[in-house]
Design an enzyme around this catalytic site. Sequence first.
Site, PDB file in Angstrom:
ATOM      1  N   LEU A  58      61.802 -37.972 -82.506  1.00 17.06           N
ATOM      2  CA  LEU A  58      62.731 -37.852 -83.622  1.00 17.06           C
ATOM      3  C   LEU A  58      64.182 -37.768 -83.183  1.00 17.06           C
ATOM      4  O   LEU A  58      65.083 -38.150 -83.927  1.00 17.06           O
ATOM      5  CB  LEU A  58      62.395 -36.601 -84.455  1.00 17.06           C
ATOM      6  CG  LEU A  58      61.024 -36.600 -85.121  1.00 17.06           C
ATOM      7  CD1 LEU A  58      60.742 -35.246 -85.736  1.00 17.06           C
ATOM      8  CD2 LEU A  58      60.940 -37.695 -86.172  1.00 17.06           C
ATOM      9  N   GLY A  59      64.424 -37.261 -82.009  1.00 18.10           N
ATOM     10  CA  GLY A  59      65.800 -37.121 -81.551  1.00 18.10           C
ATOM     11  C   GLY A  59      65.843 -36.737 -80.090  1.00 18.10           C
ATOM     12  O   GLY A  59      64.865 -36.246 -79.525  1.00 18.10           O
ATOM     13  N   GLY A  75      68.703 -34.948 -77.268  1.00 19.75           N
ATOM     14  CA  GLY A  75      69.998 -34.374 -76.944  1.00 19.75           C
ATOM     15  C   GLY A  75      70.208 -34.380 -75.445  1.00 19.75           C
ATOM     16  O   GLY A  75      69.479 -35.031 -74.695  1.00 19.75           O
ATOM     17  N   GLY A  76      71.198 -33.618 -74.993  1.00 21.45           N
ATOM     18  CA  GLY A  76      71.522 -33.609 -73.585  1.00 21.45           C
ATOM     19  C   GLY A  76      70.453 -32.974 -72.729  1.00 21.45           C
ATOM     20  O   GLY A  76      70.312 -33.322 -71.557  1.00 21.45           O
ATOM     21  N   MET A  77      69.684 -32.046 -73.296  1.00 23.68           N
ATOM     22  CA  MET A  77      68.746 -31.293 -72.476  1.00 23.68           C
ATOM     23  C   MET A  77      67.335 -31.246 -73.031  1.00 23.68           C
ATOM     24  O   MET A  77      66.466 -30.604 -72.426  1.00 23.68           O
ATOM     25  CB  MET A  77      69.258 -29.858 -72.290  1.00 23.68           C
ATOM     26  CG  MET A  77      70.584 -29.793 -71.561  1.00 23.68           C
ATOM     27  SD  MET A  77      71.100 -28.099 -71.204  1.00 23.68           S
ATOM     28  CE  MET A  77      72.664 -28.413 -70.396  1.00 23.68           C
ATOM     29  N   VAL A 132      63.045 -34.056 -79.063  1.00 24.34           N
ATOM     30  CA  VAL A 132      62.285 -33.472 -80.170  1.00 24.34           C
ATOM     31  C   VAL A 132      61.333 -34.515 -80.740  1.00 24.34           C
ATOM     32  O   VAL A 132      61.709 -35.662 -80.964  1.00 24.34           O
ATOM     33  CB  VAL A 132      63.225 -32.950 -81.276  1.00 24.34           C
ATOM     34  CG1 VAL A 132      62.425 -32.402 -82.448  1.00 24.34           C
ATOM     35  CG2 VAL A 132      64.127 -31.861 -80.714  1.00 24.34           C
ATOM     36  N   LYS A 147      60.048 -29.314 -79.597  1.00 26.04           N
ATOM     37  CA  LYS A 147      61.195 -29.540 -78.724  1.00 26.04           C
ATOM     38  C   LYS A 147      60.732 -29.384 -77.277  1.00 26.04           C
ATOM     39  O   LYS A 147      60.222 -28.332 -76.888  1.00 26.04           O
ATOM     40  CB  LYS A 147      62.318 -28.552 -79.028  1.00 26.04           C
ATOM     41  CG  LYS A 147      63.558 -28.739 -78.140  1.00 26.04           C
ATOM     42  CD  LYS A 147      64.645 -27.722 -78.453  1.00 26.04           C
ATOM     43  CE  LYS A 147      65.329 -28.024 -79.775  1.00 26.04           C
ATOM     44  NZ  LYS A 147      66.516 -27.133 -79.974  1.00 26.04           N
ATOM     45  N   ASP A 177      77.189 -21.226 -82.809  1.00 24.57           N
ATOM     46  CA  ASP A 177      77.562 -22.613 -83.112  1.00 24.57           C
ATOM     47  C   ASP A 177      77.341 -22.885 -84.597  1.00 24.57           C
ATOM     48  O   ASP A 177      76.608 -23.796 -84.975  1.00 24.57           O
ATOM     49  CB  ASP A 177      76.748 -23.580 -82.247  1.00 24.57           C
ATOM     50  CG  ASP A 177      77.384 -24.968 -82.175  1.00 24.57           C
ATOM     51  OD1 ASP A 177      78.622 -25.063 -82.353  1.00 24.57           O
ATOM     52  OD2 ASP A 177      76.663 -25.956 -81.956  1.00 24.57           O
TER      53      ASP A 177
END
Length: 351
Positions: free
Chosen positions: A22-23, A25-27, A30, A45, A143
């Site tokens: 689904l996605g 990121g940097g680390m 997911v 994740k 955040d």
Amino acid sequence: MGGAVRSGEQLLGERYRLIEQLGAGGMSVVWRGYDEVLGRQVAVKVLASRLASDKAFRHRIRVEAQAAARLCHPNITNVYDYGESEQVGLTVPYVVMELVDGGPLSSRLGRGGQLPWREAVTIGAEVASALATAHARGVVHRDVTPGNVMLTPTGVKVVDFGISALVGESEQGPDGALLGTPAYLAPERLDNGQVSPATDVYGVGLLLYRMLTGRLPWQASTTTQMLRAHMYHDPDPMPPVVGLPAEVEELVRRCLAKRPADRPPTAEVARTLADVAGIAAIVPVSPALGQFDPTLLENAGTTILPWSSATDALPFSIGRTRTRRAARGGARSRPGWPRRAWSRSPRPCGG
């Protein structure tokens, strides 16, 4: 994941089947997954394989999963499980979470610029209510941005406690790095202050200002200008918003105070906004209910992870304001919190 985990081929923990990515990121990556035991869809994740060999990263993601799993609130995405899977010789940790049906507030703002004041105040009340519960457990989000607020058919979901920390930790890691979204960073975060709930209150103030006016309180075209504004410039007075009760404008002003001690408590923010919106504020009865054991951080170091490029979260050095962009994933959906179905029946929370 560099091929370490592939969909449809195996079960993680002999239970979670990965259906589709689904996605990224940097680390982390997911996946939409399926819980073979309980028969429900979940979000999984998985720590990026290039980081899985680092014991500190593996330990930190486990500590964060433990902290997030203690947060029981209708406006916080549930964490269901944590596990580790052996993949091509690596021990790869994963976190199993609620699959959210909705889109980020950032998309809503991108389409309309600003929101009707009642809608903005309602969103702010639910966000503040969720954060008040986290703060009572000793967890600060750090955040609070439109990208980390999901709008669902049943209300707001505050997501991605991926750079969360415990109250009292230092904001700065040993290498001088700080993770966060420059447009929403509280001044004390830029001055190596200690983590405190007031940091999130500042984020709520910016969120309200952005929703109500269609812009942030400062005119800044670069990251450096934005960081200097947080540190040294008073926010522009809010332009008039027709029908907006005066107490909301005053609350926003207090939330954006430079000194953390001058900002209102999170529970007060939640109750004030809820009263104006005409909804119930779900806040902890007493902070004593949520004491978090700081020994969980033993040997965890000060590594903070993960961040997502989709929220414009940029790691940067305190010593210099030149940013280093996060690694970009290929998916368009919000990494970590995709637009997918989730059960609307209430579930008990652990902890």
